[in-house]
Scaffold this motif. Sequence first.
Motif, PDB file in Angstrom:
ATOM      1  N   TYR A 132       0.794  -1.228   0.000  1.00 15.38           N
ATOM      2  CA  TYR A 132       0.000   0.000   0.000  1.00 15.38           C
ATOM      3  C   TYR A 132       0.834   1.289   0.000  1.00 15.38           C
ATOM      4  O   TYR A 132       0.323   2.353  -0.367  1.00 15.38           O
ATOM      5  N   MET A 133       2.091   1.214   0.420  1.00 18.58           N
ATOM      6  CA  MET A 133       2.932   2.418   0.487  1.00 18.58           C
ATOM      7  C   MET A 133       4.323   2.135  -0.072  1.00 18.58           C
ATOM      8  O   MET A 133       5.347   2.392   0.586  1.00 18.58           O
ATOM      9  N   PRO A 134       4.422   1.612  -1.269  1.00 23.87           N
ATOM     10  CA  PRO A 134       5.733   1.217  -1.795  1.00 23.87           C
ATOM     11  C   PRO A 134       6.716   2.372  -1.915  1.00 23.87           C
ATOM     12  O   PRO A 134       7.929   2.165  -1.798  1.00 23.87           O
ATOM     13  N   GLU A 135       6.205   3.578  -2.104  1.00 28.26           N
ATOM     14  CA  GLU A 135       7.106   4.731  -2.255  1.00 28.26           C
ATOM     15  C   GLU A 135       7.805   5.088  -0.949  1.00 28.26           C
ATOM     16  O   GLU A 135       8.830   5.804  -0.947  1.00 28.26           O
ATOM     17  N   GLU A 136       7.284   4.627   0.181  1.00 33.15           N
ATOM     18  CA  GLU A 136       7.879   4.938   1.477  1.00 33.15           C
ATOM     19  C   GLU A 136       8.894   3.880   1.931  1.00 33.15           C
ATOM     20  O   GLU A 136       9.509   4.039   2.986  1.00 33.15           O
ATOM     21  N   ILE A 137       9.066   2.836   1.150  1.00 34.29           N
ATOM     22  CA  ILE A 137       9.902   1.716   1.550  1.00 34.29           C
ATOM     23  C   ILE A 137      11.254   1.771   0.852  1.00 34.29           C
ATOM     24  O   ILE A 137      11.330   1.993  -0.361  1.00 34.29           O
ATOM     25  N   ASP A 138      12.317   1.609   1.602  1.00 31.48           N
ATOM     26  CA  ASP A 138      13.667   1.599   1.044  1.00 31.48           C
ATOM     27  C   ASP A 138      13.889   0.344   0.204  1.00 31.48           C
ATOM     28  O   ASP A 138      13.223  -0.681   0.386  1.00 31.48           O
ATOM     29  N   GLU A 139      14.866   0.423  -0.681  1.00 28.59           N
ATOM     30  CA  GLU A 139      15.251  -0.755  -1.443  1.00 28.59           C
ATOM     31  C   GLU A 139      15.841  -1.804  -0.498  1.00 28.59           C
ATOM     32  O   GLU A 139      16.488  -1.470   0.486  1.00 28.59           O
TER      33      GLU A 139
END
Length: 330
Positions: free
Chosen positions: A138-145
Amino acid sequence: MSENTRCDLAVEAREMLTEAHGEEYEIPGVEVKQKTVGGYIYVTSVQVKTEEGAKHLGKEKGDYVTVEMPARFFGQQKIYEEMCKTCAEVLKHLSEKILTSEQDTVLVVGLGNWNITADALGPRVIDSLMITRHLKEYMPEEIDEGIRPVCAISPGVLGLTGIETGEIVKGLVQRVQPRMVIAIDALCSRKVERVNTTIQFSDTGITPGEGIGNKRQALNEDTLGVPVLAIGVPTVVDAATIAGDSINWVLRRLSNEAGEKHPLYRVFSELEGEDKYELIRESIAPAFGNFIVAPKEVDAVIADISDVIANGINISLHKGIGLSDIDRYV
């Protein structure tokens, strides 16, 4: 009711064989490696490679690792951090052939009864895990690689839920379809000295309740359809084990002071480890029942060890994550 798993690692089985046959005895089809971390953490790896080795040890083929920690490391930050890193390295080694992509989902299962401190290891570990599956969705943009999808559950025990733990976990596996399951449980030790001083790992799964004669459905690749890594800590010991270890200490003293001709020494020294345990257990059970004992400092110990295991899992599953990064996700 507590469902402690028996402390059933290959290390202890190997020790019983070497006690019977001598330290130089080599078990066919079994490879043993040992190393020291920082001078105070001892790691013993037992790899059961063949069916012959499995028969000798009474264990399934697979990797078994015991991490022995200082008995009083609690509150010592340096040792705490080394323990976390050591657990992470062990888990990376056991899972490297299973997890081939950063997108592989891992389901972590905290077994045990959260109402009983000595059996609450699994649920306490879950409390300190980085849970990321929902964030990745739901929040992939907030997750680091490098952050892997991880989900977790503390399913409780049959006495609380009325549902077999194996049924709950199997249903979740079918729905979530993880690449791997990590199951954490408190163990019932067969040696007093191992209580709260070892963390035990294996890639052969786990059987809840086995340690107190309350064997439940196994959690392994055969029952769940995916590989299962098991993590356990001996947090309790039964009365027969305490009595047996006490007798061994008395025998050593008798041998040193009175020699091996003492009648008591002759009687007990002729019994094998398992035979001695069964004799003691059958002797005391009618009068005292089957006592399960935990150390008085169990509350503090469970809190510290559960954090060590949780951080070991967090570091091993998420590439580039260190102890300083975990607070952002927990």
